[in-house]
Design an enzyme around this catalytic site. Structure first.
Site, PDB file in Angstrom:
ATOM      1  N   ASP A 190      -8.689  -5.185   7.407  1.00 56.53           N
ATOM      2  CA  ASP A 190      -9.219  -6.139   6.436  1.00 56.53           C
ATOM      3  C   ASP A 190      -9.977  -7.272   7.118  1.00 56.53           C
ATOM      4  O   ASP A 190     -11.033  -7.709   6.631  1.00 56.53           O
ATOM      5  CB  ASP A 190      -8.096  -6.703   5.573  1.00 56.53           C
ATOM      6  CG  ASP A 190      -7.678  -5.748   4.467  1.00 56.53           C
ATOM      7  OD1 ASP A 190      -8.563  -5.144   3.844  1.00 56.53           O
ATOM      8  OD2 ASP A 190      -6.466  -5.604   4.239  1.00 56.53           O
ATOM      9  N   HIS A 198       0.809  -1.216   0.000  1.00 56.66           N
ATOM     10  CA  HIS A 198       0.000   0.000   0.000  1.00 56.66           C
ATOM     11  C   HIS A 198       0.847   1.273   0.000  1.00 56.66           C
ATOM     12  O   HIS A 198       0.284   2.376   0.010  1.00 56.66           O
ATOM     13  CB  HIS A 198      -0.933   0.016   1.208  1.00 56.66           C
ATOM     14  CG  HIS A 198      -1.984  -1.038   1.170  1.00 56.66           C
ATOM     15  ND1 HIS A 198      -2.838  -1.199   0.107  1.00 56.66           N
ATOM     16  CD2 HIS A 198      -2.333  -2.003   2.069  1.00 56.66           C
ATOM     17  CE1 HIS A 198      -3.674  -2.205   0.346  1.00 56.66           C
ATOM     18  NE2 HIS A 198      -3.375  -2.709   1.524  1.00 56.66           N
ATOM     19  N   GLU A 247      -6.293 -12.292   7.185  1.00 56.07           N
ATOM     20  CA  GLU A 247      -7.147 -11.139   6.887  1.00 56.07           C
ATOM     21  C   GLU A 247      -8.545 -11.521   6.420  1.00 56.07           C
ATOM     22  O   GLU A 247      -9.329 -10.622   6.071  1.00 56.07           O
ATOM     23  CB  GLU A 247      -6.479 -10.280   5.801  1.00 56.07           C
ATOM     24  CG  GLU A 247      -5.075  -9.814   6.157  1.00 56.07           C
ATOM     25  CD  GLU A 247      -4.415  -9.046   5.044  1.00 56.07           C
ATOM     26  OE1 GLU A 247      -4.541  -7.817   5.026  1.00 56.07           O
ATOM     27  OE2 GLU A 247      -3.777  -9.689   4.179  1.00 56.07           O
TER      28      GLU A 247
END
Length: 260
Positions: A181, A50, A155
């Site tokens: 998540d 990310h 996740e």
């Protein structure tokens, strides 16, 4: 630390702490990285998933980490198994792999992380050996399986259902919870709820599975209060906040305070 000790014991010995804390770096800016490398973190995570870091940024950041005497872990992109091998060759001490959902996913991850007989990592530590072992390639390869760490991110509901199978895979060193998540996956309306009871129960299950198998229980925390809470719940390692977020919040706070 003996290679026959548990992954958790080896990790805690590497970090030199029983409540391990890492910075989380998304910026390629070397001056920002240096600020966090000078701070009292046990190591840093470089975020390729990310963050704004490309391969060249990661290569240079890992070298910078060694200059400051700090370990470098890398979160690679989803299914970035080839990147896992590459960042190890550049000198990373660990890899955090997103969205591991099954024992088979974990086996593929290990295949790229570990040298035989555990895995099939290709032999080319072109930067790792000079950085970690003063250029002694044989010494690096001999110890790499026990001195580099593979963290499987938990996740999804599917991953929760396969917790013990994932944790049991030889070569998986830790289970890493992505709270945002995982909370979305457990919700009925796709909302983030990092303080919800469903997530707390799931995180308890992850910590218990890690403990059963001698693996590291790890999680991402957005702030110091959540980091403390996770340690209290039996987690060994927490990655905290993100450099870009910290800089933005500090800039806003300073302006507000200055203007009264």
């Amino acid at each position: 630390m003996s290679s026959h000790s548990s992954p958790k014991d080896r990790f805690l010995a590497m970090a030199g702490s029983k409540s391990v804390l890492s910075a989380w770096l998304a910026s390629p800016d070397p001056f920002t990285q240096e600020a966090f490398l000078k701070a009292d973190y046990d190591f840093v995570v470089l975020d390729m998933q990310h963050g704004l870091l490309d391969r060249a940024d990661v290569r240079d950041a890992i070298t910078r980490c060694y200059a400051f005497g700090k370990g470098a872990f890398v979160r690679v992109p989803v299914s970035g198994f080839g990147n896992a091998s590459w960042v190890l060759d550049m000198g990373a001490q660990g890899v955090i792999m997103p969205m591991i959902e099954s024992a088979e996913d974990a086996r593929v991850f290990v295949k790229h992380m570990k040298y035989p007989p555990l895995g099939l990592r290709s032999y080319a530590p072109i930067r790792a050996a000079p950085l970690a072992k003063g250029g002694d390639v044989d010494a690096y390869v001999e110890t790499a399986n026990s001195e580099t760490f593979a963290f499987a991110m938990i996740e999804t509901r599917t991953a929760l259902d396969a917790l013990d199978e994932i944790a049991a895979i030889d070569g998986i060193d830790g289970l890493f919870v992505g709270p945002a998540d995982l909370s979305i996956a457990l919700s009925d309306d796709s909302r983030v709820d990092i303080d919800g009871e469903r997530l707390k129960d799931a995180m308890r299950r992850v910590a218990e599975a890690a403990e059963r198998h001698g693996k590291v229980a790890a999680a991402y925390a957005g702030d110091a209060a959540h980091a403390s809470a996770y340690w209290c719940r039996g987690y060994d390692y927490v990655g905290i906040s993100m450099d870009l977020k910290i800089v933005a919040e500090a800039a806003e706070l300073l302006a507000k305070e200055a203007k009264g």
